[in-house]
Design a protein around this motif. Sequence first.
Motif, PDB file in Angstrom:
ATOM      1  N   CYS A  41       0.831  -1.210   0.000  1.00 28.29           N
ATOM      2  CA  CYS A  41       0.000   0.000   0.000  1.00 28.29           C
ATOM      3  C   CYS A  41       0.864   1.258   0.000  1.00 28.29           C
ATOM      4  O   CYS A  41       0.587   2.223  -0.738  1.00 28.29           O
ATOM      5  N   ASN A  42       1.918   1.255   0.810  1.00 33.72           N
ATOM      6  CA  ASN A  42       2.786   2.422   0.897  1.00 33.72           C
ATOM      7  C   ASN A  42       3.566   2.656  -0.392  1.00 33.72           C
ATOM      8  O   ASN A  42       3.960   3.789  -0.693  1.00 33.72           O
ATOM      9  N   PHE A  43       3.797   1.599  -1.161  1.00 31.72           N
ATOM     10  CA  PHE A  43       4.439   1.734  -2.464  1.00 31.72           C
ATOM     11  C   PHE A  43       3.438   2.162  -3.542  1.00 31.72           C
ATOM     12  O   PHE A  43       3.837   2.423  -4.682  1.00 31.72           O
ATOM     13  N   THR A  44       2.160   2.203  -3.174  1.00 35.31           N
ATOM     14  CA  THR A  44       1.118   2.527  -4.143  1.00 35.31           C
ATOM     15  C   THR A  44       0.571   3.935  -3.952  1.00 35.31           C
ATOM     16  O   THR A  44       0.349   4.660  -4.925  1.00 35.31           O
ATOM     17  N   GLU A  52      -6.578   6.264  -9.131  1.00 34.29           N
ATOM     18  CA  GLU A  52      -7.999   5.907  -9.052  1.00 34.29           C
ATOM     19  C   GLU A  52      -8.295   4.927  -7.920  1.00 34.29           C
ATOM     20  O   GLU A  52      -9.439   4.803  -7.477  1.00 34.29           O
ATOM     21  N   HIS A  53      -7.263   4.232  -7.444  1.00 33.80           N
ATOM     22  CA  HIS A  53      -7.452   3.250  -6.378  1.00 33.80           C
ATOM     23  C   HIS A  53      -6.938   3.744  -5.024  1.00 33.80           C
ATOM     24  O   HIS A  53      -6.954   2.990  -4.053  1.00 33.80           O
ATOM     25  N   GLU A  54      -6.484   4.989  -4.976  1.00 30.55           N
ATOM     26  CA  GLU A  54      -5.808   5.458  -3.763  1.00 30.55           C
ATOM     27  C   GLU A  54      -6.690   5.402  -2.523  1.00 30.55           C
ATOM     28  O   GLU A  54      -6.232   5.014  -1.448  1.00 30.55           O
ATOM     29  N   SER A  55      -7.950   5.764  -2.661  1.00 35.22           N
ATOM     30  CA  SER A  55      -8.848   5.739  -1.510  1.00 35.22           C
ATOM     31  C   SER A  55      -8.960   4.326  -0.940  1.00 35.22           C
ATOM     32  O   SER A  55      -8.884   4.113   0.274  1.00 35.22           O
ATOM     33  N   LEU A  56      -9.147   3.352  -1.831  1.00 33.87           N
ATOM     34  CA  LEU A  56      -9.231   1.955  -1.408  1.00 33.87           C
ATOM     35  C   LEU A  56      -7.934   1.513  -0.752  1.00 33.87           C
ATOM     36  O   LEU A  56      -7.950   0.891   0.319  1.00 33.87           O
ATOM     37  N   VAL A  57      -6.810   1.822  -1.386  1.00 36.17           N
ATOM     38  CA  VAL A  57      -5.516   1.373  -0.879  1.00 36.17           C
ATOM     39  C   VAL A  57      -5.239   1.974   0.501  1.00 36.17           C
ATOM     40  O   VAL A  57      -4.694   1.300   1.386  1.00 36.17           O
ATOM     41  N   ARG A  58      -5.609   3.222   0.696  1.00 31.66           N
ATOM     42  CA  ARG A  58      -5.414   3.840   2.018  1.00 31.66           C
ATOM     43  C   ARG A  58      -6.230   3.128   3.093  1.00 31.66           C
ATOM     44  O   ARG A  58      -5.752   2.901   4.202  1.00 31.66           O
ATOM     45  N   ARG A  59      -7.473   2.780   2.758  1.00 31.66           N
ATOM     46  CA  ARG A  59      -8.314   2.069   3.724  1.00 31.66           C
ATOM     47  C   ARG A  59      -7.722   0.695   4.041  1.00 31.66           C
ATOM     48  O   ARG A  59      -7.702   0.272   5.206  1.00 31.66           O
ATOM     49  N   ARG A 133      -8.316  -7.618  -2.148  1.00 29.66           N
ATOM     50  CA  ARG A 133      -8.895  -6.319  -2.486  1.00 29.66           C
ATOM     51  C   ARG A 133      -7.940  -5.437  -3.280  1.00 29.66           C
ATOM     52  O   ARG A 133      -8.387  -4.564  -4.036  1.00 29.66           O
ATOM     53  N   ILE A 134      -6.634  -5.639  -3.115  1.00 32.09           N
ATOM     54  CA  ILE A 134      -5.705  -4.734  -3.802  1.00 32.09           C
ATOM     55  C   ILE A 134      -4.927  -5.400  -4.939  1.00 32.09           C
ATOM     56  O   ILE A 134      -4.114  -4.751  -5.593  1.00 32.09           O
ATOM     57  N   ILE A 135      -5.158  -6.671  -5.184  1.00 32.70           N
ATOM     58  CA  ILE A 135      -4.542  -7.303  -6.356  1.00 32.70           C
ATOM     59  C   ILE A 135      -5.062  -6.611  -7.614  1.00 32.70           C
ATOM     60  O   ILE A 135      -6.270  -6.472  -7.803  1.00 32.70           O
ATOM     61  N   GLY A 136      -4.152  -6.150  -8.457  1.00 32.99           N
ATOM     62  CA  GLY A 136      -4.547  -5.443  -9.667  1.00 32.99           C
ATOM     63  C   GLY A 136      -4.875  -3.981  -9.440  1.00 32.99           C
ATOM     64  O   GLY A 136      -5.143  -3.243 -10.389  1.00 32.99           O
ATOM     65  N   ARG A 137      -4.833  -3.539  -8.177  1.00 33.76           N
ATOM     66  CA  ARG A 137      -5.120  -2.144  -7.849  1.00 33.76           C
ATOM     67  C   ARG A 137      -3.963  -1.496  -7.087  1.00 33.76           C
ATOM     68  O   ARG A 137      -4.115  -0.410  -6.545  1.00 33.76           O
ATOM     69  N   SER A 141       5.065  -3.328  -9.233  1.00 30.84           N
ATOM     70  CA  SER A 141       6.478  -3.626  -8.963  1.00 30.84           C
ATOM     71  C   SER A 141       6.665  -4.401  -7.664  1.00 30.84           C
ATOM     72  O   SER A 141       7.733  -4.991  -7.444  1.00 30.84           O
ATOM     73  N   VAL A 142       5.657  -4.385  -6.799  1.00 29.84           N
ATOM     74  CA  VAL A 142       5.738  -5.150  -5.544  1.00 29.84           C
ATOM     75  C   VAL A 142       4.634  -6.202  -5.484  1.00 29.84           C
ATOM     76  O   VAL A 142       4.216  -6.624  -4.406  1.00 29.84           O
ATOM     77  N   LEU A 143       4.200  -6.638  -6.656  1.00 31.43           N
ATOM     78  CA  LEU A 143       3.145  -7.657  -6.725  1.00 31.43           C
ATOM     79  C   LEU A 143       3.572  -8.949  -6.038  1.00 31.43           C
ATOM     80  O   LEU A 143       2.765  -9.609  -5.367  1.00 31.43           O
ATOM     81  N   SER A 144       4.847  -9.300  -6.171  1.00 36.45           N
ATOM     82  CA  SER A 144       5.316 -10.552  -5.560  1.00 36.45           C
ATOM     83  C   SER A 144       5.154 -10.546  -4.048  1.00 36.45           C
ATOM     84  O   SER A 144       4.972 -11.600  -3.427  1.00 36.45           O
ATOM     85  N   ASP A 145       5.180  -9.343  -3.446  1.00 40.82           N
ATOM     86  CA  ASP A 145       5.047  -9.264  -1.990  1.00 40.82           C
ATOM     87  C   ASP A 145       3.630  -9.610  -1.535  1.00 40.82           C
ATOM     88  O   ASP A 145       3.429 -10.030  -0.388  1.00 40.82           O
TER      89      ASP A 145
END
Length: 213
Positions: A41-44, A52-59, A133-137, A141-145
């Motif tokens: 999330c912090n890398f996003t 467009e996904h920032e609100s979701l990622v912050r939550r 919830r955040i896969i694809g959003r 670059s940190v998908l593997s994590d």
Amino acid sequence: MRTEQVEDWLSRLASAGPAPGGGAAAAMHAAMAAALVEMVCNFTVGRPNYAEHESLVRRVCEEATELRRQAVELADADARAFTAVTEAYKLSKDSEHDRMARAAAIQGALVMAAAVPVRTAEVASRVLELVERIIGRSNASVLSDLAVSASSAGAALASASVHVEVNRASINSPEVADRLGDAVARIEKAIESAHRISTDVRVRISRATPAAR
């Protein structure tokens, strides 16, 4: 756990002391899974490509932070619960009254000890929901994590399941045993989800172009 050095905790885990043990390790797997979600999330957050996904990622990040806190507390709670069980087994058996009191104390301690891994599994399951919830959003670059987070949550679930079963085997109450059996069934389903999510992420990684990585 909040103030102890990692190496010191691992040394205690490696020792012949009664706690921490496998239950605490399960909780730490859950804590690491949550922390990895936070990292993604912090890398996003703040990246234009994911605005467009920032609100979701912050939550999701806020929820992951809370789950990490709960998991660390559960590591400590497991150590306390296991110590209570060992202390109950040390109680006097000199008289019939002592034996009855000891048996009651053991059963009470076992029920409490079984409750901790159940809660650990619940935390790990919630971490898996956040990963989905955040896969694809989130930052590719940190998908593997996210795959590692799902795997860590899966390890927490599998370890928690074992510890529920260990305590359940010695609990006399059929009602409590049945309830714990239901909990194990839920945990096993969550383990399947962990494997599915990890596999999904790995497939996404294999299909990603070098530029996307």
